[in-house]
Write a protein that holds these residues in place. Structure first.
Motif, PDB file in Angstrom:
ATOM      1  N   UNK A  98       0.857  -1.179   0.000  1.00 21.16           N
ATOM      2  CA  UNK A  98       0.000   0.000   0.000  1.00 21.16           C
ATOM      3  C   UNK A  98       0.897   1.234   0.000  1.00 21.16           C
ATOM      4  N   UNK A  99       0.652   2.124  -0.928  1.00 21.15           N
ATOM      5  CA  UNK A  99       1.458   3.346  -1.055  1.00 21.15           C
ATOM      6  C   UNK A  99       0.649   4.549  -0.567  1.00 21.15           C
ATOM      7  N   UNK A 100       1.219   5.283   0.363  1.00 18.39           N
ATOM      8  CA  UNK A 100       0.609   6.519   0.854  1.00 18.39           C
ATOM      9  C   UNK A 100       1.338   7.699   0.222  1.00 18.39           C
ATOM     10  N   UNK A 101       0.560   8.628  -0.351  1.00 21.62           N
ATOM     11  CA  UNK A 101       1.130   9.751  -1.090  1.00 21.62           C
ATOM     12  C   UNK A 101       0.527  11.059  -0.600  1.00 21.62           C
ATOM     13  N   UNK A 102       1.390  12.052  -0.372  1.00 19.07           N
ATOM     14  CA  UNK A 102       0.897  13.369   0.047  1.00 19.07           C
ATOM     15  C   UNK A 102       0.351  14.133  -1.155  1.00 19.07           C
ATOM     16  N   UNK A 103      -0.622  15.031  -0.876  1.00 19.03           N
ATOM     17  CA  UNK A 103      -1.245  15.836  -1.924  1.00 19.03           C
ATOM     18  C   UNK A 103      -1.196  17.306  -1.584  1.00 19.03           C
ATOM     19  N   UNK A 104      -2.371  17.923  -1.424  1.00 16.72           N
ATOM     20  CA  UNK A 104      -2.464  19.365  -1.191  1.00 16.72           C
ATOM     21  C   UNK A 104      -2.107  19.713   0.254  1.00 16.72           C
ATOM     22  N   UNK A 118       6.098   9.914  -0.798  1.00 19.85           N
ATOM     23  CA  UNK A 118       5.483   8.599  -0.908  1.00 19.85           C
ATOM     24  C   UNK A 118       6.169   7.615   0.031  1.00 19.85           C
ATOM     25  N   UNK A 119       5.397   6.706   0.584  1.00 18.67           N
ATOM     26  CA  UNK A 119       5.952   5.627   1.389  1.00 18.67           C
ATOM     27  C   UNK A 119       5.165   4.357   1.103  1.00 18.67           C
ATOM     28  N   UNK A 120       5.883   3.240   0.986  1.00 21.72           N
ATOM     29  CA  UNK A 120       5.258   1.949   0.709  1.00 21.72           C
ATOM     30  C   UNK A 120       5.335   1.052   1.939  1.00 21.72           C
ATOM     31  N   UNK A 121       4.298   0.293   2.168  1.00 22.72           N
ATOM     32  CA  UNK A 121       4.307  -0.663   3.282  1.00 22.72           C
ATOM     33  C   UNK A 121       5.157  -1.882   2.920  1.00 22.72           C
ATOM     34  N   UNK A 122       5.406  -2.698   3.907  1.00 30.58           N
ATOM     35  CA  UNK A 122       5.995  -4.013   3.670  1.00 30.58           C
ATOM     36  C   UNK A 122       4.988  -4.859   2.888  1.00 30.58           C
ATOM     37  N   UNK A 123       5.422  -5.961   2.273  1.00 34.62           N
ATOM     38  CA  UNK A 123       4.512  -6.730   1.414  1.00 34.62           C
ATOM     39  C   UNK A 123       3.384  -7.401   2.179  1.00 34.62           C
ATOM     40  N   UNK A 124       2.237  -7.476   1.532  1.00 39.87           N
ATOM     41  CA  UNK A 124       1.074  -8.186   2.069  1.00 39.87           C
ATOM     42  C   UNK A 124       0.512  -9.048   0.940  1.00 39.87           C
TER      43      UNK A 124
END
Length: 256
Positions: A98-104, A118-124
Motif C-alpha cells: 500500500x502506497x501513501x502519497x501526500x497531496x495538497x 510517498x511511502x510503501x508498506x511491507x509486502x502483504x
C-alpha cells in the motif's frame, strides 16, 4: 504499524502512518501545515499500480497529517481491506504493498515541501488459508525447562483454515517452526540464534491431509533471563522451500 504478511480478501487490518519532517525544515516553518494523504495499491516488486480486478478500501478514504512536532499523536490509524477474488489453494499469491502519497498542503507550503512524499508498506499477500492454534489448548505463560526431564515439551495444536474458518482437509502443508521474542509493539522479533529451540522427534512436520491439523511439540532449552528477560513466542508457518505456494498465513503462539 505495518500490515500483516497475509490477509483474507475483504479482511480489515490496521496501518499507522506518520509524517516525518527533518528538524531543519520544521524550524523554518512559520506555522503548522497539514497535508492530505491518499492510499493506492501496488505490486510490491515492480511498484506499478495493481489492478487486476482488485480494489483497496481505506477508512478514512483520505486523511491529513501535520508537520507540527509538538503533536502528541503524530500517527494516523488507517483501516484497510483488499477486495479481490479469493486465492485458490493451488495459486501463488501476488505480493502487494500500500502506497501513501501526500497531496495538497494547507496553508501553502515552501517550495521544498511541494514535491509529493510517498511511502510503501511491507509486502502483504492474499491468503487462501491461515494456520490457527486451537483455542482450548492449555498454555502456561511460565514454563520451567528443568522440570520433568529433557523430553518435557510444549504442544501447539495447529489447524489449516479457510476464509470462513472452516478446517481445510485433503491438503498436506509442510510446516517450519521458528523462535521469536515477544515485543510490546505486537510485532515479534526473530531470534538470531535458533539453537535454543528444539522441535521434538514426536512433533508433526506437516499439516495432515486427513485431519487438516498438526500437533507441534517443542521445547526451549534456554531461560528468559539469558535473553534480556524477554518472553519467547514461536512462529509456525508453511515451509515455502517444500510447499511452493505463499498463500498460507503463519501463526504465533502465546508468549512464554
Amino acid at each position: 504499524k505495518s500490515p500483516p504478511e497475509h490477509v483474507f480478501p475483504d479482511e480489515w487490518f490496521d496501518i499507522e502512518v506518520g509524517l516525518g519532517v527533518t528538524e531543519g525544515i520544521t524550524s523554518s516553518l512559520e506555522s503548522r501545515y497539514d497535508v492530505e494523504v491518499t492510499a493506492t495499491l501496488h505490486d510490491f516488486l515492480s511498484g506499478s499500480l495493481y489492478q487486476d480486478g482488485t480494489a483497496l478500501t481505506t477508512e478514512p478514504s483520505q486523511f491529513q497529517l501535520s508537520t507540527e512536532s509538538s503533536n502528541n499523536n503524530p500517527f494516523q490509524m488507517v483501516r484497510c481491506k483488499i477486495t479481490t477474488k479469493e486465492t485458490a489453494g493451488d495459486e501463488h499469491a501476488p505480493e502487494l504493498s500500500i502506497r501513501f502519497t501526500t497531496g495538497l498542503w494547507s496553508p501553502e507550503v515552501p517550495d521544498n515541501l511541494t514535491i509529493p512524499i510517498q511511502v510503501n508498506t511491507s509486502p502483504v499477500s492474499i491468503a487462501a488459508y491461515k494456520l490457527k492454534i486451537r483455542d482450548d489448548d492449555e498454555w502456561d505463560d511460565i514454563w520451567y525447562k528443568d522440570e520433568g526431564g529433557r523430553e518435557k515439551c510444549m504442544t501447539a495444536n495447529v489447524g489449516l483454515y479457510d476464509k470462513e474458518y472452516r478446517r481445510e482437509k485433503g491438503r498436506k502443508v509442510p510446516i517450519i517452526v521458528t523462535l521469536f521474542y515477544d515485543h510490546p509493539s505486537g510485532v515479534p522479533i526473530e531470534a538470531k540464534k535458533q539453537d535454543a529451540l528444539r522441535v521434538m522427534d514426536a512433533s508433526k512436520r506437516s499439516i495432515e491431509k486427513k485431519t487438516g491439523t498438526a500437533a507441534v511439540k517443542f521445547r526451549i532449552d534456554e531461560v528468559s533471563k539469558n535473553h534480556q528477560g524477554q518472553d519467547f513466542v514461536i512462529r509456525i508457518a508453511a515451509d515455502t522451500e517444500k510447499y511452493k505456494l505463499n498463500n498460507v498465513a503463519s501463526v504465533f503462539t502465546a508468549p512464554v
